[in-house]
Enzyme design. Structure first.
Site, PDB file in Angstrom:
ATOM      1  N   CYS A   7       0.847  -1.199   0.000  1.00 45.27           N
ATOM      2  CA  CYS A   7       0.000   0.000   0.000  1.00 45.27           C
ATOM      3  C   CYS A   7       0.883   1.250   0.000  1.00 45.27           C
ATOM      4  O   CYS A   7       0.584   2.226  -0.685  1.00 45.27           O
ATOM      5  CB  CYS A   7      -0.929   0.013   1.210  1.00 45.27           C
ATOM      6  SG  CYS A   7      -2.344  -1.091   1.077  1.00 45.27           S
ATOM      7  N   ASP A  30      10.541  -6.655  -8.512  1.00 40.64           N
ATOM      8  CA  ASP A  30      10.762  -7.231  -7.188  1.00 40.64           C
ATOM      9  C   ASP A  30      12.151  -6.825  -6.701  1.00 40.64           C
ATOM     10  O   ASP A  30      13.111  -6.879  -7.474  1.00 40.64           O
ATOM     11  CB  ASP A  30      10.643  -8.757  -7.265  1.00 40.64           C
ATOM     12  CG  ASP A  30      10.566  -9.413  -5.905  1.00 40.64           C
ATOM     13  OD1 ASP A  30      11.534  -9.291  -5.122  1.00 40.64           O
ATOM     14  OD2 ASP A  30       9.551 -10.065  -5.622  1.00 40.64           O
ATOM     15  N   HIS A  46      -6.425  -2.452  -1.289  1.00 43.32           N
ATOM     16  CA  HIS A  46      -5.860  -3.491  -0.431  1.00 43.32           C
ATOM     17  C   HIS A  46      -6.778  -4.700  -0.291  1.00 43.32           C
ATOM     18  O   HIS A  46      -7.943  -4.566   0.089  1.00 43.32           O
ATOM     19  CB  HIS A  46      -5.554  -2.937   0.964  1.00 43.32           C
ATOM     20  CG  HIS A  46      -4.901  -3.944   1.859  1.00 43.32           C
ATOM     21  ND1 HIS A  46      -3.543  -4.135   1.860  1.00 43.32           N
ATOM     22  CD2 HIS A  46      -5.422  -4.828   2.736  1.00 43.32           C
ATOM     23  CE1 HIS A  46      -3.256  -5.095   2.727  1.00 43.32           C
ATOM     24  NE2 HIS A  46      -4.381  -5.533   3.270  1.00 43.32           N
ATOM     25  N   GLY A 102       3.029 -19.673   1.124  1.00 46.22           N
ATOM     26  CA  GLY A 102       4.278 -18.956   0.894  1.00 46.22           C
ATOM     27  C   GLY A 102       4.151 -17.450   0.811  1.00 46.22           C
ATOM     28  O   GLY A 102       5.099 -16.767   0.439  1.00 46.22           O
ATOM     29  N   HIS A 109      -0.826  -9.968  -4.507  1.00 44.80           N
ATOM     30  CA  HIS A 109       0.110  -9.650  -5.579  1.00 44.80           C
ATOM     31  C   HIS A 109       0.367 -10.862  -6.453  1.00 44.80           C
ATOM     32  O   HIS A 109       0.335 -11.995  -5.995  1.00 44.80           O
ATOM     33  CB  HIS A 109       1.428  -9.073  -5.044  1.00 44.80           C
ATOM     34  CG  HIS A 109       2.152  -9.945  -4.065  1.00 44.80           C
ATOM     35  ND1 HIS A 109       1.727 -10.124  -2.756  1.00 44.80           N
ATOM     36  CD2 HIS A 109       3.274 -10.677  -4.189  1.00 44.80           C
ATOM     37  CE1 HIS A 109       2.561 -10.924  -2.121  1.00 44.80           C
ATOM     38  NE2 HIS A 109       3.520 -11.298  -2.981  1.00 44.80           N
ATOM     39  N   HIS A 111       3.080 -12.564  -8.965  1.00 46.26           N
ATOM     40  CA  HIS A 111       4.475 -12.589  -9.413  1.00 46.26           C
ATOM     41  C   HIS A 111       4.489 -12.948 -10.897  1.00 46.26           C
ATOM     42  O   HIS A 111       3.835 -13.907 -11.309  1.00 46.26           O
ATOM     43  CB  HIS A 111       5.275 -13.678  -8.679  1.00 46.26           C
ATOM     44  CG  HIS A 111       5.447 -13.453  -7.227  1.00 46.26           C
ATOM     45  ND1 HIS A 111       6.602 -12.943  -6.694  1.00 46.26           N
ATOM     46  CD2 HIS A 111       4.615 -13.688  -6.184  1.00 46.26           C
ATOM     47  CE1 HIS A 111       6.488 -12.879  -5.386  1.00 46.26           C
ATOM     48  NE2 HIS A 111       5.281 -13.325  -5.051  1.00 46.26           N
TER      49      HIS A 111
END
Length: 123
Positions: A7, A30, A46, A102, A109, A111
């Site tokens: 955020c 990242d 969020h 994990g 989010h 990846h």
């Protein structure tokens, strides 16, 4: 969320290398990449985990997923094809949910991980 790292990144209170932004989503590199291409796509709103999303968020989730191949192409890891139809390149998309899944940062989010089999070292 006041103490949420992502955020704060979305609010530009913490610097990041932003690679895409619109009214709903932010994508950035990242800071601890697991591969040559490792981007994170987050909703600006969020949600702690994917499990916190309802059917109402389907358009937002679809938008996140649809962004992945566009970014993969931009960063050189899109799926391509040889003249004989053999696929080349590629990338992986991952959404970790909860501690057993994990997840380390509790803001939804995605990846986007690309390169030569980058997931071999990814948890």
């Amino acid at each position: 969320m006041e103490n949420c790292l992502f955020c704060k990144i979305a609010a530009k209170a913490i610097p990041s290398t932003i690679v895409y932004e619109d009214e709903d989503l932010l994508a950035f590199k990242d800071i601890n990449p697991a591969a040559p291409v490792h981007l994170l796509v987050i909703p600006k709103r969020h949600f702690a985990t994917l499990s916190d999303c309802s059917a109402n968020e389907a358009p937002l989730l679809g938008k996140m997923l649809a962004l992945a191949p566009r970014l993969a192409e931009e960063f050189g890891c899109a799926v391509g094809y040889e003249a004989d139809g053999t696929p080349t390149g590629g990338y992986k998309t991952v959404i970790n949910s909860g501690p057993d899944g994990g997840q380390e940062v509790y803001h939804l989010h995605l990846h986007l991980v690309g390169g030569a089999r980058p997931w071999r070292g990814m948890r």
